[in-house]
Scaffold this active site. Structure first.
Site, short mmCIF file in Angstrom:
data_model
loop_
_atom_site.label_atom_id
_atom_site.label_comp_id
_atom_site.label_asym_id
_atom_site.label_seq_id
_atom_site.Cartn_x
_atom_site.Cartn_y
_atom_site.Cartn_z
N ARG A 1 -23.26 -9.08 -5.27
CA ARG A 1 -22.74 -9.11 -3.90
C ARG A 1 -22.15 -10.49 -3.62
O ARG A 1 -21.15 -10.62 -2.93
CB ARG A 1 -23.84 -8.78 -2.88
CG ARG A 1 -23.46 -9.12 -1.45
CD ARG A 1 -24.18 -8.34 -0.36
NE ARG A 1 -25.60 -8.18 -0.54
CZ ARG A 1 -26.52 -9.14 -0.43
NH1 ARG A 1 -26.16 -10.38 -0.15
NH2 ARG A 1 -27.79 -8.88 -0.61
N TYR B 1 -0.27 -1.47 12.06
CA TYR B 1 -0.91 -0.43 11.26
C TYR B 1 -2.01 0.23 12.10
O TYR B 1 -2.79 -0.46 12.77
CB TYR B 1 -1.50 -1.06 9.99
CG TYR B 1 -2.39 -0.14 9.22
CD1 TYR B 1 -1.89 1.00 8.61
CD2 TYR B 1 -3.75 -0.40 9.09
CE1 TYR B 1 -2.71 1.85 7.90
CE2 TYR B 1 -4.58 0.44 8.38
CZ TYR B 1 -4.06 1.57 7.78
OH TYR B 1 -4.88 2.41 7.09
N ASP C 1 -0.40 -9.84 7.64
CA ASP C 1 -0.75 -8.70 6.78
C ASP C 1 0.46 -8.48 5.87
O ASP C 1 1.50 -8.00 6.32
CB ASP C 1 -1.05 -7.47 7.65
CG ASP C 1 -1.44 -6.25 6.81
OD1 ASP C 1 -1.05 -6.18 5.63
OD2 ASP C 1 -2.12 -5.36 7.36
N LYS D 1 -2.51 -0.71 -1.96
CA LYS D 1 -1.11 -0.33 -1.93
C LYS D 1 -0.36 -0.94 -3.12
O LYS D 1 -0.63 -0.56 -4.23
CB LYS D 1 -0.50 -0.74 -0.57
CG LYS D 1 -1.40 -0.40 0.63
CD LYS D 1 -1.59 1.08 0.89
CE LYS D 1 -2.68 1.43 1.88
NZ LYS D 1 -2.63 0.77 3.17
C1 LIG Z 1 -3.46 0.56 4.30
C2 LIG Z 1 -3.24 -0.64 5.14
C3 LIG Z 1 -4.32 -1.39 5.63
C4 LIG Z 1 -5.75 -0.98 5.40
O1 LIG Z 1 -6.14 -1.10 4.07
P1 LIG Z 1 -7.23 -0.14 3.37
O2 LIG Z 1 -7.25 -0.62 1.97
O3 LIG Z 1 -6.76 1.27 3.54
O4 LIG Z 1 -8.52 -0.36 4.09
C5 LIG Z 1 -4.02 -2.53 6.37
N1 LIG Z 1 -2.76 -2.90 6.63
C6 LIG Z 1 -1.70 -2.18 6.20
C7 LIG Z 1 -0.31 -2.64 6.53
C8 LIG Z 1 -1.90 -1.03 5.44
O5 LIG Z 1 -0.84 -0.32 5.03
#
Ligand SMILES: *Cc1c(COP(=O)(O)O)cnc(C)c1O
Length: 395
Positions: free
Chosen positions: A64, A117, A190, A215
């Site tokens: 952890r 998002y 982000d 992603k």
């Molecule tokens: C998918 C996404 C998230 C969240 O991420 P997870 O891995 O699904 O928890 C945050 N910001 C953006 C722009 C995203 O496309």
């Protein structure tokens, strides 16, 4: 002696944090599928076999707290974003939540994009609001509106996405960094949609980068993960503390898959951009399409800023169906190669209806998305096949 040479992005993606194992010579960091580590006498922690990836810790005691495979990923992401330190999480949302709870206290105020998002909006609206952290959606594309909102109320965080999900709007990171810092706020970007290959927010003045590594960085739709990359080591220490205290880190196999994906990020992104650009042009001239959102199109709201701060325009394209919501839903059901599904950034193309799928959580809020909107995550298949598929689905 040659002048100091800085390795390029592709080299870092393949080598940063990934020295061959000194014992076996394994070329790829092994999956350290382990929870605990033998100590050589009480407190005698062993160090890492992976060199730099362990420089933050005294040694391994419990996964952890630290794990060598996760450490390798964190080291790689630090290099790719040009940061001081990265932390790997179980998901993008876990990363965002830990970051906000490190930086904000009850009573603090945050500005978020008015087309954020959906999951980020839900975190602020349904979870953090109950802990006394207030938020306000503002158009990050409009620096004057951001300046006015910052002047109106003391703000701890300016939370920016660029390009945004699903409308692909573009915010000027350099301009927002200036505004945030003038107001004593931190700028968080982000960077999920762009990936560090296309855009490096820390170099443009941002303080923190957040990723859903699920992603583009993972890139193969086979793992969920997240990351925070910071420019400031003290903030990195606070994040590491909370990550350990709350148990939000990702597991070793997930870190390994993500790292394997990261190695090919540059070549994948080049192809994502190329295919998406061609598809956006096809859609822009199609009679069944009312509007196309792609930052690479000269008519796009943020085209100039995107051209200035990004290396390419990305693999995401959204468009509005001329026939309204019914037609949008119909298109989503008629594609052969574009798979109907949430998420994005994988090698395979995906199609979805944001209002009913990824962004259902913003329905009825200021962030509601148009019902006739279709979002594409353009993959790296043969572009002609993708264009044919969409043409057939559009009718
Ligand atoms: C998918 C996404 C998230 C969240 O991420 P997870 O891995 O699904 O928890 C945050 N910001 C953006 C722009 C995203 O496309």
């Amino acid at each position: 002696m040659a002048a100091e040479h800085a390795d390029g992005f592709e080299t870092l993606a393949i080598h940063a944090g990934q020295e061959p194992d000194p014992v076996t010579g394994a070329v790829v960091p092994p999956i350290y599928q382990v929870s605990t580590y033998k100590q050589d006498g009480v407190g005698g922690l062993r160090g890492s076999a992976l060199g730099d990836a362990a420089r933050w810790i005294e040694g391994y005691e419990y996964s952890r707290t630290a794990n060598p495979t996760r450490g390798a990923l964190e080291e790689c992401l630090t290099a790719l974003e040009g940061g001081a330190r990265a932390l790997g999480y179980a998901s993008g949302m876990a990363a965002s939540d830990n970051l906000i709870r490190v930086v904000c206290r009850p009573g603090d105020h945050v500005l978020i994009p008015h087309d954020a998002y959906g999951g980020t909006f839900r975190l602020f609206d349904k979870v953090l609001a109950g802990w006394g952290i207030s938020y306000r959606p503002v158009p990050m594309t409009d620096p004057a509106a951001v300046r006015a909102a910052l002047a109106e109320r003391a703000t701890r965080l300016l939370w920016v996405e660029t390009p945004t999900n699903p409308l692909l709007s573009i915010a000027d990171i350099t301009a927002l960094a200036q505004l945030a810092h003038d107001a004593d706020a931190l700028l968080v970007v982000d960077n999920t949609f762009a990936s560090p290959y296309l855009q490096q927010p820390l170099a443009l003045g941002a303080d923190v980068v957040v990723h859903s590594t699920t992603k583009y960085i993972g890139g193969h739709s086979d793992v969920v993960g997240g990351a925070v990359v910071v420019a400031d080591l003290a903030l990195g220490d606070q994040l590491a503390f909370l990550q350990n205290a709350t148990g939000t880190a990702g597991g070793p196999f997930d870190a390994w898959l993500t790292l394997r994906g990261a190695k090919t990020l540059a070549v994948r992104m080049d192809r994502h951009c190329q295919n998406a650009g061609r598809i956006a042009e096809m859609l822009a001239s199609h009679p069944r399409v009312a509007q196309v959102y792609y930052p690479g199109l000269p008519g796009h709201q943020g085209h100039e800023v995107a051209a200035k701060q990004m290396r390419g325009f990305g693999g995401m394209v959204s468009f509005r169906a001329a026939g309204g919501e019914r037609e949008a839903l119909g298109i989503c059901g008629r594609t052969r190669l574009f798979t109907l599904g949430e998420s994005l950034g994988g090698v395979e193309s995906l199609i979805e209806h944001p209002a009913r799928m990824t962004h259902a959580s913003v329905t009825g809020s200021a962030l509601e998305v148009p019902a006739d909107l279709v979002r594409l995550s353009v993959g790296i298949e043969t572009c002609e096949d993708l264009i044919e598929d969409l043409r057939a689905a559009l009718g």
